[in-house]
Design an enzyme around this catalytic site. Structure first.
Site, mmCIF file in Angstrom:
data_model
loop_
_atom_site.group_PDB
_atom_site.id
_atom_site.type_symbol
_atom_site.label_atom_id
_atom_site.label_comp_id
_atom_site.label_asym_id
_atom_site.label_seq_id
_atom_site.Cartn_x
_atom_site.Cartn_y
_atom_site.Cartn_z
ATOM 1 N N LYS A 116 1.055 3.897 -3.080
ATOM 2 C CA LYS A 116 0.594 5.274 -2.906
ATOM 3 C C LYS A 116 1.720 6.283 -3.152
ATOM 4 O O LYS A 116 1.487 7.378 -3.685
ATOM 5 C CB LYS A 116 -0.018 5.459 -1.519
ATOM 6 C CG LYS A 116 -1.321 4.661 -1.317
ATOM 7 C CD LYS A 116 -2.431 5.130 -2.263
ATOM 8 C CE LYS A 116 -3.772 4.502 -1.925
ATOM 9 N NZ LYS A 116 -4.872 4.994 -2.796
ATOM 10 N N TYR A 120 0.840 -1.209 0.000
ATOM 11 C CA TYR A 120 0.000 0.000 0.000
ATOM 12 C C TYR A 120 0.873 1.255 0.000
ATOM 13 O O TYR A 120 0.665 2.175 -0.802
ATOM 14 C CB TYR A 120 -0.917 -0.030 1.217
ATOM 15 C CG TYR A 120 -1.937 1.077 1.263
ATOM 16 C CD1 TYR A 120 -3.082 1.027 0.478
ATOM 17 C CD2 TYR A 120 -1.768 2.178 2.110
ATOM 18 C CE1 TYR A 120 -4.036 2.037 0.530
ATOM 19 C CE2 TYR A 120 -2.717 3.190 2.170
ATOM 20 C CZ TYR A 120 -3.847 3.115 1.375
ATOM 21 O OH TYR A 120 -4.786 4.120 1.424
HETATM 22 N N1 LIG Z 1 -10.238 5.794 4.298
HETATM 23 C C1 LIG Z 1 -9.021 6.228 4.543
HETATM 24 O O1 LIG Z 1 -8.605 6.430 5.699
HETATM 25 C C2 LIG Z 1 -8.078 6.503 3.407
HETATM 26 C C3 LIG Z 1 -6.877 7.159 3.707
HETATM 27 C C4 LIG Z 1 -5.984 7.424 2.671
HETATM 28 C C5 LIG Z 1 -6.294 7.050 1.383
HETATM 29 N N2 LIG Z 1 -7.474 6.401 1.130
HETATM 30 C C6 LIG Z 1 -7.743 6.011 -0.251
HETATM 31 O O2 LIG Z 1 -8.979 6.536 -0.637
HETATM 32 C C7 LIG Z 1 -9.549 5.690 -1.621
HETATM 33 C C8 LIG Z 1 -10.965 5.330 -1.198
HETATM 34 O O3 LIG Z 1 -10.903 4.661 0.051
HETATM 35 P P1 LIG Z 1 -12.206 4.453 0.953
HETATM 36 O O4 LIG Z 1 -11.748 4.504 2.352
HETATM 37 O O5 LIG Z 1 -13.276 5.338 0.493
HETATM 38 O O6 LIG Z 1 -12.542 2.915 0.614
HETATM 39 P P2 LIG Z 1 -13.939 2.173 0.382
HETATM 40 O O7 LIG Z 1 -13.609 0.727 0.537
HETATM 41 O O8 LIG Z 1 -15.007 2.757 1.210
HETATM 42 O O9 LIG Z 1 -14.273 2.484 -1.153
HETATM 43 C C9 LIG Z 1 -13.485 1.968 -2.180
HETATM 44 C C10 LIG Z 1 -14.346 1.754 -3.411
HETATM 45 O O10 LIG Z 1 -13.501 1.251 -4.456
HETATM 46 C C11 LIG Z 1 -14.213 0.222 -5.130
HETATM 47 N N3 LIG Z 1 -13.294 -0.706 -5.774
HETATM 48 C C12 LIG Z 1 -12.543 -1.660 -5.184
HETATM 49 N N4 LIG Z 1 -11.860 -2.349 -6.093
HETATM 50 C C13 LIG Z 1 -12.189 -1.829 -7.301
HETATM 51 C C14 LIG Z 1 -11.804 -2.117 -8.627
HETATM 52 N N5 LIG Z 1 -10.933 -3.110 -8.910
HETATM 53 N N6 LIG Z 1 -12.317 -1.379 -9.629
HETATM 54 C C15 LIG Z 1 -13.215 -0.405 -9.367
HETATM 55 N N7 LIG Z 1 -13.612 -0.069 -8.120
HETATM 56 C C16 LIG Z 1 -13.095 -0.784 -7.098
HETATM 57 C C17 LIG Z 1 -15.020 -0.467 -4.038
HETATM 58 O O11 LIG Z 1 -16.086 -1.235 -4.576
HETATM 59 C C18 LIG Z 1 -15.463 0.729 -3.207
HETATM 60 O O12 LIG Z 1 -16.706 1.229 -3.677
HETATM 61 C C19 LIG Z 1 -8.611 4.492 -1.758
HETATM 62 O O13 LIG Z 1 -7.752 4.705 -2.848
HETATM 63 C C20 LIG Z 1 -7.842 4.520 -0.461
HETATM 64 O O14 LIG Z 1 -6.583 3.918 -0.576
HETATM 65 C C21 LIG Z 1 -8.368 6.102 2.115
#
Ligand SMILES: NC(=O)c1ccc[n+]([C@@H]2O[C@H](COP(=O)([O-])OP(=O)(O)OC[C@H]3O[C@@H](n4cnc5c(N)ncnc54)[C@H](O)[C@@H]3O)[C@@H](O)[C@H]2O)c1
Length: 277
Positions: free
Chosen positions: A158, A154
Site C-alpha cells: 500500500k 500489505y
Molecule cells: N475495508 C477496509 O477497512 C480497507 C481499508 C483500507 C484499504 N482497503 C482497500 O480497499 C480495497 C477494497 O477492500 P474491501 O474491504 O472492499 O474488500 P472486499 O474483500 O470487500 O472486496 C474486494 C474485491 O476485490 C475482488 N478481488 C480480489 N482479488 C481479485 C483479483 N485478483 N482480481 C480482481 N478482483 C479481485 C474481490 O472479489 C472483491 O470483490 C482493497 O484494496 C483494500 O486493501 C480496505
C-alpha cells in the site's frame, strides 16, 4: 466532457474490485451520478448480480487484475463498448496476517501482486484508453503510512501504491490524466469482518478520533470528489479517509488473529552462544 461538477453524465468509468465492499459502493455511486460503469472483478457471479441491480449503463467484465492479458481484455472491452475511459477506480485488494518470521514467499507475493502489481497493470491499460483525459483513483490504505505488525506485505504494497500514484501523476499529467489515491482506515466490509465483528473493534474505536468505524459511503464520497471536476487541479495526492486514525496507533492484531511467531530453530548454534566464546 460537459458534466457540471459533481455530476458524471457522459463519463465512462471502470471499477476493479467492484463485486464487494468499497469497489461495489464506488461503482454504485458513480452510476448514480450518471456515469456509465464497467465492473471488473475476479468474482464473476458478484459483478453479474451488481450489474443486474444497476440496470442500464453497466457492463461486467471478469478479470484477475494480477494477469496482464485479462486486465487488458477487460479494459479494452469496456472502451469498445462505451468509448474512451474517463474515470478508473482500482479497488481490488486483499489482506493477510502473519509475522515476517512466518510469512511464506507465496503469501507475500499473493498480497503484493494483488495490492500493488494489480494497480500498476490497471493504470497502464486504463491510461491507454483515456484518450480524452481522465481521473484514476487508487485505493491504497492507512496502512501504507501506519505500520501494523503482521501486515508487512500489505503495508509495503500500500505504501507502494502511494508512490506509484505520484509517478503515474507525473507521467500522465501531460495527457490530461489525473492520478490520486484514497487511503481508508478501517471500513466495514466483508474483508474486515474479522475485526469489526470481534472485541478488537473497541481498540480500533479508541484509535479513531471521530469515534466510529468507516462506511463504504465515506470512501465513495471521496472517490466521487476526485473523479469529478471539483478536483480538476488535484493530482499525485493521497486523501486519508480514516476518521483521524492516522493521528493515533494501529491496534496489535498479532496473536489475536494469527498463530504466535515461530520459535528459533531447535538444532544448530544460537548467535548469542557463538558470540560468548
Ligand atoms: N475495508 C477496509 O477497512 C480497507 C481499508 C483500507 C484499504 N482497503 C482497500 O480497499 C480495497 C477494497 O477492500 P474491501 O474491504 O472492499 O474488500 P472486499 O474483500 O470487500 O472486496 C474486494 C474485491 O476485490 C475482488 N478481488 C480480489 N482479488 C481479485 C483479483 N485478483 N482480481 C480482481 N478482483 C479481485 C474481490 O472479489 C472483491 O470483490 C482493497 O484494496 C483494500 O486493501 C480496505
Amino acid at each position: 466532457m460537459t458534466s457540471a461538477p459533481g455530476r458524471l453524465e457522459g463519463r465512462n468509468a471502470v471499477v476493479t474490485g467492484a463485486g464487494s465492499g468499497i469497489g461495489l459502493r464506488i461503482a454504485q455511486e458513480l452510476h448514480a451520478a450518471g456515469a456509465t460503469v464497467t465492473l471488473v472483478d475476479i468474482n464473476a457471479a458478484a459483478i453479474t448480480d451488481v450489474a443486474r441491480d444497476l440496470g442500464d449503463r453497466v457492463s461486467a467484465r471478469t478479470a484477475d487484475v494480477t494477469d496482464e492479458a485479462q486486465v487488458q481484455a477487460a479494459i479494452d472491452a469496456a472502451a469498445g463498448a462505451f468509448g474512451p475511459l474517463h474515470i478508473a477506480v482500482n479497488a481490488a485488494g486483499t489482506g493477510g496476517l502473519a509475522p515476517i518470521l512466518d510469512l511464506e514467499l507465496v503469501e507475500w507475493r499473493r498480497v503484493a501482486d494483488l495490492c500493488l502489481t494489480g494497480v500498476f497493470l490497471s493504470i497502464k491499460h486504463q491510461a491507454r484508453r483515456m484518450t480524452e483525459g481522465g481521473s484514476i483513483i487508487n485505493i491504497a490504505s492507512l496502512n501504507g503510512r501506519q505500520p501494523a505488525e503482521g501486515m508487512a506485505a500489505y503495508c509495503a504494497a500500500k505504501a507502494g501504491v502511494e508512490m506509484l500514484t505520484k509517478v503515474a501523476a507525473m507521467e500522465l499529467g501531460p495527457r490530461g490524466i489525473r492520478v490520486n489515491a484514497i487511503s481508508p482506515g478501517l471500513i466495514d466490509t466483508p474483508l474486515t469482518s474479522p475485526f469489526t465483528r470481534s472485541p478488537i473493534q473497541d481498540e480500533f474505536l479508541d484509535n479513531i478520533p471521530l469515534g466510529r468505524i468507516g462506511a463504504t459511503a465515506d470512501v465513495a464520497a471521496a472517490a466521487l470528489f476526485l473523479a469529478g471536476d471539483h478536483a480538476a487541479w488535484i493530482t499525485g495526492d493521497t486523501l486519508l479517509v480514516d476518521g483521524g486514525a492516522h493521528t493515533k496507533r494501529y491496534p496489535a492484531l498479532l496473536g489475536r488473529f494469527a498463530p504466535p511467531p515461530s520459535r528459533p530453530p531447535a538444532a544448530g548454534p544460537r548467535i548469542d552462544e557463538g558470540d560468548a566464546e
